[in-house]
Write an enzyme that holds these catalytic residues in place. Structure first.
Site, mmCIF file in Angstrom:
data_model
loop_
_atom_site.group_PDB
_atom_site.id
_atom_site.type_symbol
_atom_site.label_atom_id
_atom_site.label_comp_id
_atom_site.label_asym_id
_atom_site.label_seq_id
_atom_site.Cartn_x
_atom_site.Cartn_y
_atom_site.Cartn_z
ATOM 1 N N LYS A 166 4.905 9.707 8.379
ATOM 2 C CA LYS A 166 4.736 9.196 9.734
ATOM 3 C C LYS A 166 5.787 9.711 10.734
ATOM 4 O O LYS A 166 5.717 10.858 11.179
ATOM 5 C CB LYS A 166 4.673 7.662 9.696
ATOM 6 C CG LYS A 166 3.451 7.156 8.871
ATOM 7 C CD LYS A 166 3.298 5.658 8.900
ATOM 8 C CE LYS A 166 2.290 5.200 7.880
ATOM 9 N NZ LYS A 166 0.915 5.082 8.387
ATOM 10 N N TYR A 170 0.865 -1.188 0.000
ATOM 11 C CA TYR A 170 0.000 0.000 0.000
ATOM 12 C C TYR A 170 0.892 1.224 0.000
ATOM 13 O O TYR A 170 1.846 1.301 0.776
ATOM 14 C CB TYR A 170 -0.893 0.003 1.233
ATOM 15 C CG TYR A 170 -1.791 1.225 1.352
ATOM 16 C CD1 TYR A 170 -1.548 2.209 2.310
ATOM 17 C CD2 TYR A 170 -2.880 1.400 0.502
ATOM 18 C CE1 TYR A 170 -2.365 3.326 2.426
ATOM 19 C CE2 TYR A 170 -3.706 2.522 0.611
ATOM 20 C CZ TYR A 170 -3.437 3.481 1.575
ATOM 21 O OH TYR A 170 -4.239 4.597 1.674
ATOM 22 N N ASP A 201 9.396 2.946 -0.738
ATOM 23 C CA ASP A 201 8.362 3.597 0.076
ATOM 24 C C ASP A 201 8.683 3.275 1.533
ATOM 25 O O ASP A 201 8.340 2.205 2.029
ATOM 26 C CB ASP A 201 6.969 3.085 -0.325
ATOM 27 C CG ASP A 201 5.887 3.728 0.534
ATOM 28 O OD1 ASP A 201 4.706 3.637 0.161
ATOM 29 O OD2 ASP A 201 6.214 4.298 1.591
HETATM 30 P P1 KE4 Z 1 -0.627 8.577 4.346
HETATM 31 O O1 KE4 Z 1 -1.147 9.263 3.096
HETATM 32 O O2 KE4 Z 1 -1.718 7.792 5.057
HETATM 33 O O3 KE4 Z 1 0.126 9.523 5.285
HETATM 34 O O4 KE4 Z 1 0.485 7.516 3.885
HETATM 35 C C1 KE4 Z 1 0.146 6.562 2.920
HETATM 36 C C2 KE4 Z 1 1.098 5.393 3.049
HETATM 37 C C3 KE4 Z 1 2.132 5.275 2.144
HETATM 38 N N1 KE4 Z 1 3.010 4.263 2.222
HETATM 39 C C4 KE4 Z 1 2.915 3.321 3.186
HETATM 40 C C5 KE4 Z 1 3.905 2.206 3.239
HETATM 41 C C6 KE4 Z 1 1.874 3.397 4.145
HETATM 42 O O5 KE4 Z 1 1.762 2.437 5.097
HETATM 43 C C7 KE4 Z 1 0.950 4.448 4.084
HETATM 44 C C8 KE4 Z 1 -0.217 4.574 5.040
HETATM 45 N N2 KE4 Z 1 -0.303 3.568 6.058
HETATM 46 C C9 KE4 Z 1 -1.618 3.290 6.550
HETATM 47 C C10 KE4 Z 1 -1.538 2.157 7.574
HETATM 48 N N3 KE4 Z 1 -1.090 0.943 7.029
HETATM 49 C C11 KE4 Z 1 -2.259 4.517 7.143
HETATM 50 C C12 KE4 Z 1 -3.463 4.252 8.011
HETATM 51 C C13 KE4 Z 1 -4.722 4.705 7.337
HETATM 52 O O6 KE4 Z 1 -4.843 4.577 6.102
HETATM 53 O O7 KE4 Z 1 -5.616 5.170 8.089
#
Ligand code: KE4
Length: 434
Positions: A269, A146, A241
């Protein structure tokens, strides 16, 4: 298994009138584990407290940013001071450079970077840049990984997409989806075949160097090195990523741990210390294509805002102290071992994958090394386990396909309490679902 939830239920009903599914991010909705989400009122260290006064040991930690735990004094003190100077100016500030230098010192592959406001924005921008730099349109991702919710990447995605079982997302034009090719994580042959079938048209391969969105899956030995060699031989860029792994697995992230150097890295994060920050960066010859030094446009009203920079600086400075990662490793290893023993005592077949201070307990007896072996996990058992743990004061990620996050605030007593709760929870799961 009574737990006071009246206030959370009331707040959820109100939230359902405002937000789709009552939440502002799907995985928070408890869809995969049943029941309604708890509304959190406050948190400190390893503990969160909901609106009904229930306290939990927290293993979500806001999905990764809070590696120091909730409301860390150093972060709060720095934020209190910063707020006196204003919140955002839409102009350069010294703090952006300070945070950038901390990142660059830890990750030398990042010669230049650009701050954005989320991991999604970082990944989206990095792939636009990769396409511009190579003059190619296609991108390879891996099933179950993801990378945020930008259109081209909601193809066989992990995290919430896997959690609520969405095939892919409607609304993504087929023209986008056909430029995103999907390979199998830990299967370099699947990548090779895609390259050979798409000669000179792959701009980049994007990968979570350690997967954490189909549950935690570390790379097989040599996998990342092979990706590096393959992208180089085909003139494509390698994009790591590291939104989760950056400053999580080591100060230099997965690229330091596995000694594989990507062309571009995406971060998020932890570098925001709990405030909205993302970043993408890498080779200067590539990054110089970004406006205003180059033609690739990307912008953001609150990019690099001094308050978010302040939280990131305080967090990375605290992480730079001696012994931080060694302690995280020690407690995480103890927890992993405890969970395995609790499962063995209850004769529940599980696999506990771990990378540093992130881990996932999969309800499956076979090794989990890619999306296909992850999704056969018994999600019914997982949701029963989640509920029993919640009722014992342990707040796990509400999905089999997410990672548990530890923080430096998780103490020995937290780990012990979690293992004891798991022993009872797994016993209850076995008697319920035998
Ligand atoms: P954000 O746009 O949510 O800040 O980041 C996206 C993203 C990109 N790359 C990786 C490897 C990620 O895990 C994420 C977002 N992680 C999720 C949890 N697995 C965020 C939680 C959510 O979607 O509420």
């Amino acid at each position: 298994m009574g737990m006071k939830r009246q206030r959370s239920e009331k707040l959820f009903k109100e939230a359902e009138r405002c937000f789709p599914g009552g939440v502002n991010s799907p995985v928070r909705a408890f869809k995969a584990v049943g029941g309604h989400p708890l509304f959190i009122k406050r948190a400190s260290g390893s503990r969160i407290c909901d609106e009904d006064g229930n306290e939990f040991i927290d293993y979500v930690c806001s999905w990764g940013p809070l590696i120091l735990g909730h409301a860390h004094p150093r972060v709060l003190d720095a934020l209190r001071e910063a707020l006196e100077y204003g919140t955002t100016f839409g102009a350069p500030t010294e703090k952006e450079t300070t945070l950038a230098m901390l990142i660059r010192n830890a990750m030398p592959s990042i010669e230049e970077l650009r701050f954005v406001n989320s991991g999604t924005e970082a990944v989206m921008s990095s792939l636009r840049l990769a396409r511009a730099f190579t003059g190619r349109d296609k991108v390879i991702k891996f099933a179950g990984c993801y990378h945020g919710h930008s259109d081209g990447l909601l193809v066989k995605a992990g995290s919430g997409v896997a959690t609520i079982g969405l095939p892919d997302s409607p609304g993504v034009p087929s023209s986008y989806a056909r430029n995103t090719l999907t390979a199998r994580y830990n299967d370099i042959g699947s990548v090779d075949r895609i390259f050979n079938a798409n000669k000179n048209s792959i701009a980049a391969v994007i990968v979570e160097p350690v997967c954490a969105n189909m549950g935690v899956i570390p790379p097989d030995s040599g996998f990342l090195e092979s990706l590096r060699a393959l992208t180089e031989s085909h003139g494509s860029l390698l994009v790591f990523d590291e939104v989760i792994t950056g400053f999580r697995l080591a100060p230099g992230g997965a690229q330091a741990l596995y000694r594989v150097t990507p062309d571009l890295t995406c971060l998020g994060k932890i570098i925001g210390g709990g405030l909205p920050v993302g970043a993408y960066g890498g080779r200067k010859d590539i990054m110089d294509m970004i406006a205003p030094s180059g033609p690739v446009y990307q912008a953001g009203t609150l990019s690099g805002n001094p308050i978010a920079m302040t939280a990131g600086i305080a967090t990375l400075q605290a992480l730079a102290e001696t012994g931080v990662y060694e302690n995280l490793e020690k407690f995480a290893a103890t927890l992993q071992e405890g969970l395995c023993q609790a499962a063995a005592k209850n004769e529940v077949p599980v696999r506990v994958n771990r990378a540093g201070s992130i881990m996932t307990l999969f309800f499956t007896e076979s090794p989990v090394h890619d999306y296909e072996s992850a999704i056969v996990s018994d999600t019914r058992r997982f949701s029963a386990f989640f509920r029993h743990m919640l009722h014992q004061g342990i707040y796990l990620p509400p999905s089999q396909f997410e990672a548990m996050f530890l923080s430096t605030a998780h103490a020995e007593a937290d780990i012990g309490a979690t293992v004891n709760a798991a022993l009872a929870a797994l016993q209850a799961v076995q008697s319920e679902l035998r």
